[in-house]
Write an enzyme that holds these catalytic residues in place. Sequence first.
Site, PDB file in Angstrom:
ATOM      1  CE1 TYR A  17      -7.363  -0.271 -14.330  1.00  0.00           C
ATOM      2  CE2 TYR A  17      -6.614   1.785 -13.395  1.00  0.00           C
ATOM      3  CZ  TYR A  17      -6.346   0.553 -13.919  1.00  0.00           C
ATOM      4  OH  TYR A  17      -5.036   0.140 -14.018  1.00  0.00           O
ATOM      5  CB  SER A  77       0.856  -5.630  -8.978  1.00  0.00           C
ATOM      6  OG  SER A  77      -0.436  -5.558  -9.497  1.00  0.00           O
ATOM      7  CG  LEU A 137       2.346  -3.483  -1.659  1.00  0.00           C
ATOM      8  CD1 LEU A 137       1.279  -2.822  -0.797  1.00  0.00           C
ATOM      9  CD2 LEU A 137       3.610  -3.747  -0.844  1.00  0.00           C
ATOM     10  N   GLY A 171      -1.307  -7.636  -2.756  1.00  0.00           N
ATOM     11  CA  GLY A 171      -1.474  -7.791  -1.313  1.00  0.00           C
ATOM     12  C   GLY A 171      -0.711  -8.950  -0.716  1.00  0.00           C
ATOM     13  CG  LEU A 227       5.316  -8.964  -1.718  1.00  0.00           C
ATOM     14  CD1 LEU A 227       5.888  -7.995  -2.757  1.00  0.00           C
ATOM     15  CD2 LEU A 227       6.437  -9.811  -1.109  1.00  0.00           C
ATOM     16  CB  THR A 228       0.288  -6.971   3.098  1.00  0.00           C
ATOM     17  OG1 THR A 228      -0.711  -8.001   2.920  1.00  0.00           O
ATOM     18  CG2 THR A 228       0.168  -5.939   1.979  1.00  0.00           C
ATOM     19  N   GLY A 229       1.568  -9.950   3.723  1.00  0.00           N
ATOM     20  CA  GLY A 229       1.475 -11.082   4.628  1.00  0.00           C
ATOM     21  C   GLY A 229       0.058 -11.422   5.051  1.00  0.00           C
ATOM     22  CE  LYS A 230      -4.455  -7.896   1.515  1.00  0.00           C
ATOM     23  NZ  LYS A 230      -5.197  -6.616   1.317  1.00  0.00           N
TER      24      LYS A 230
END
Length: 347
Positions: free
Chosen positions: A53, A236, A238, A241, A243-246
Amino acid sequence: MRRTQLGRTGISVSNYCLGSMTWGNQTDTEDAHRQIDSALAAGIDFIDTAEMYPVNPVRASTVGRTERVIGLWLEKTGKRGDVVIASKHSGGGNRNIRDGAPITAKSIPEVVEGSLRRLKTDYIDLYQFHWPNRGSYHFRQIWDYDPSGQNREETMAHMVETLEALQKQVDRGTIRAFGLSNESAWGTTQWARLAEAGHGPRVATIQNEYSLLCRQFDSDLAEACLNEDVGLLAYSPLAAGLLTGKYQGGAVPEASRMSLVPELGGRKTERVFPAVDAYLALAAKHGLDPVHMALAWCAQRPFMASVIFGATTQPQLDHILAGLELHLSDEVMKELDTVHRSHPMPF
């Protein structure tokens, strides 16, 4: 904050874990340190990192930078005893790290020492193998996965020699426990069996992708891990990302992961957006925040040791922390399963 134990190790952690893969790239050192402070204040004492990372992208010039960011926080605060730190040994194939060399008994001491130096600590609580030498079906490789080329004798010899090398690190006190990542049910049981035969530390955890959109773990791996006392560390949760709907309606927010990795590691498909719509509708029906719902669902699964989430910015982290006490009703859990049946494996 509910607490769990890592396998049979006796190491207690919060059931949510702060991921760090953006630190030193999208998230600067000061913001990363602020995130650790905020997480600790909320009861989260578990931090996950890796020698490779930060990501998005992985570059030779930045390998190890995230561990250095964490090490600076430890040096500044002196709070090593307040946190449980997990890191990972990269495997073969990534040319940015040791020219893509695999995990070996010889590489383990060198890699452990490198992580200890960057983290500015003398021990790592949970030391994980990032992916198996023999290959993996994770990261969308399942669609053409073919294990027929594996050599069982070589795999067993590798497991034995690396377990023995890990045991030397345990004896030295440089690592406390051993975990896997991106492993299979067969591999997990072999690691457990060989440890019980006396070759080294018993696997305590497995860090695999798991979310409402990625439920490969639910069958053979769930059975293996529940019977072998190997807890899942879900990464992961989400779905990068989604599943945030963004990202619905073709949106690509500035500085989001999709702006850097357009296909989201193979998660961006035609079927994924209708699936997300269905989960967003369910959340709205029950008056739930979709982020909080997705994380709570993961945390309530019976094989879960800890749910790893990451936040690029402090406002994102604050939003997540605000919902970590959510407990979903049986009704909501059943309805989530119904959506899954209608939208299975969308990527």
